[in-house]
Design a protein around this motif. Structure first.
Motif, PDB file in Angstrom:
ATOM      1  N   THR A  39       0.947  -1.294   0.175  1.00 23.13           N
ATOM      2  CA  THR A  39      -0.196   0.041  -0.060  1.00 23.13           C
ATOM      3  C   THR A  39       0.838   1.166  -0.007  1.00 23.13           C
ATOM      4  O   THR A  39       2.015   1.222   0.333  1.00 23.13           O
ATOM      5  CB  THR A  39      -1.111  -0.055   1.067  1.00 23.13           C
ATOM      6  N   MET A  40       0.285   2.165  -0.370  1.00 22.29           N
ATOM      7  CA  MET A  40       0.951   3.708  -0.270  1.00 22.29           C
ATOM      8  C   MET A  40       0.193   4.649   0.539  1.00 22.29           C
ATOM      9  O   MET A  40      -1.113   4.663   0.578  1.00 22.29           O
ATOM     10  CB  MET A  40       1.161   4.198  -1.765  1.00 22.29           C
ATOM     11  N   LEU A  41       0.944   5.597   1.224  1.00 24.58           N
ATOM     12  CA  LEU A  41       0.173   6.394   1.988  1.00 24.58           C
ATOM     13  C   LEU A  41       0.696   7.659   1.520  1.00 24.58           C
ATOM     14  O   LEU A  41       1.894   7.890   1.728  1.00 24.58           O
ATOM     15  CB  LEU A  41       0.165   5.989   3.553  1.00 24.58           C
ATOM     16  N   THR A  43      -0.009  11.970   2.267  1.00 27.18           N
ATOM     17  CA  THR A  43      -0.413  12.842   3.138  1.00 27.18           C
ATOM     18  C   THR A  43      -0.073  14.056   2.810  1.00 27.18           C
ATOM     19  O   THR A  43       1.098  14.213   2.225  1.00 27.18           O
ATOM     20  CB  THR A  43      -0.127  12.586   4.344  1.00 27.18           C
ATOM     21  N   GLU A  77      -7.533   6.725  -6.353  1.00 23.13           N
ATOM     22  CA  GLU A  77      -8.416   7.008  -5.157  1.00 23.13           C
ATOM     23  C   GLU A  77      -8.870   8.696  -4.972  1.00 23.13           C
ATOM     24  O   GLU A  77      -7.773   9.331  -5.596  1.00 23.13           O
ATOM     25  CB  GLU A  77      -7.390   6.754  -3.975  1.00 23.13           C
ATOM     26  N   ARG A  79     -10.087  11.751  -2.489  1.00 22.83           N
ATOM     27  CA  ARG A  79     -10.428  12.293  -1.053  1.00 22.83           C
ATOM     28  C   ARG A  79     -10.594  13.771  -1.295  1.00 22.83           C
ATOM     29  O   ARG A  79     -10.569  14.257  -2.042  1.00 22.83           O
ATOM     30  CB  ARG A  79      -9.291  11.900  -0.159  1.00 22.83           C
ATOM     31  N   SER A  88      -5.481  12.951   3.352  1.00 21.93           N
ATOM     32  CA  SER A  88      -4.509  11.382   3.706  1.00 21.93           C
ATOM     33  C   SER A  88      -5.310  10.291   2.678  1.00 21.93           C
ATOM     34  O   SER A  88      -6.476  10.360   2.582  1.00 21.93           O
ATOM     35  CB  SER A  88      -4.615  10.872   5.108  1.00 21.93           C
ATOM     36  N   ARG A  90      -4.826   6.617   1.067  1.00 23.27           N
ATOM     37  CA  ARG A  90      -4.282   5.006   1.329  1.00 23.27           C
ATOM     38  C   ARG A  90      -4.752   4.154   0.045  1.00 23.27           C
ATOM     39  O   ARG A  90      -5.709   4.459  -0.059  1.00 23.27           O
ATOM     40  CB  ARG A  90      -4.641   4.484   2.771  1.00 23.27           C
ATOM     41  N   LYS A  92      -4.008   0.882  -2.478  1.00 25.48           N
ATOM     42  CA  LYS A  92      -3.458  -0.297  -2.713  1.00 25.48           C
ATOM     43  C   LYS A  92      -2.195  -0.070  -3.962  1.00 25.48           C
ATOM     44  O   LYS A  92      -2.753   0.617  -4.898  1.00 25.48           O
ATOM     45  CB  LYS A  92      -4.382  -1.446  -3.008  1.00 25.48           C
ATOM     46  N   MET A 133       4.448  -0.675   3.217  1.00 24.98           N
ATOM     47  CA  MET A 133       3.728   0.590   2.648  1.00 24.98           C
ATOM     48  C   MET A 133       5.033   1.507   2.470  1.00 24.98           C
ATOM     49  O   MET A 133       5.956   1.609   3.267  1.00 24.98           O
ATOM     50  CB  MET A 133       2.925   0.896   4.010  1.00 24.98           C
ATOM     51  N   VAL A 135       5.407   5.446   2.162  1.00 24.86           N
ATOM     52  CA  VAL A 135       4.947   6.528   2.858  1.00 24.86           C
ATOM     53  C   VAL A 135       5.377   7.727   2.069  1.00 24.86           C
ATOM     54  O   VAL A 135       6.711   8.208   2.078  1.00 24.86           O
ATOM     55  CB  VAL A 135       4.932   6.694   4.361  1.00 24.86           C
ATOM     56  N   ASN A 137       5.003  11.909   2.904  1.00 21.12           N
ATOM     57  CA  ASN A 137       4.561  12.838   3.772  1.00 21.12           C
ATOM     58  C   ASN A 137       4.782  14.053   2.866  1.00 21.12           C
ATOM     59  O   ASN A 137       5.354  14.435   2.290  1.00 21.12           O
ATOM     60  CB  ASN A 137       5.141  12.872   5.184  1.00 21.12           C
TER      61      ASN A 137
END
Length: 146
Positions: A39-41, A43, A77, A79, A88, A90, A92, A133, A135, A137
């Motif tokens: 997964t990638m996050l 933010t 995705e 948001r 944020s 998240r 897949k 994951m 990340v 930021n």
């Protein structure tokens, strides 16, 4: 002598229990061990040019294979920013390196849209191997008024 016998009996009992537990778990997985999906996050925040947080800005992430610019997105995705202008996402991911295109868009038409590109390599300091994951930021946007 009685303490030694009790100790030996306890050790045999513990070894028997451990053997039973391990033998029961032997058939738990059929075939390969389950794969932990990557997964990638991502933010960040969105503000105007004076630094005021922008709420309800649409943030869209689309991830493409790095080696095939004409491919369809691997994942997509959307948001919205909070009342503090933060978001944020998240998503897949895939096993291959990805090019993520992240777009901030004001659906009310007051601010111009802005796009950023992020490379997901699945290695390095941004990749958490335990969580599987990647990340990112501080993927921040400052939008201009139209």
């Amino acid at each position: 002598m009685s303490k030694a016998r009790t100790l030996i009996t306890s050790m045999v009992a513990l070894l028997s229990v451990a053997t039973a537990v391990l033998s029961c778990s032997d058939g738990m997985y059929e075939g390969e061990i389950p794969y932990l999906e990557r997964t990638m996050l991502v933010t960040g925040s969105v503000s105007d040019m004076t630094g005021n947080a922008l709420e309800d800005i649409t943030i869209t992430l689309k991830a493409y294979p790095q080696d095939d610019a004409a491919a369809s997105p691997v994942t997509s995705e959307t948001r919205y920013t909070s009342n503090k202008g933060t978001y944020s996402i998240r998503a897949k991911g895939a096993d291959m390196p990805l090019l993520c295109i992240i777009t901030a868009e004001d659906m009310n038409g007051v601010y111009e849209s802005q796009t950023q590109q992020v490379m997901i390599s699945w290695k390095g300091m941004s990749f958490d191997e335990v969580l599987n994951m990647f990340v990112v930021n501080d993927c921040n946007f400052q939008l201009n008024r139209k």
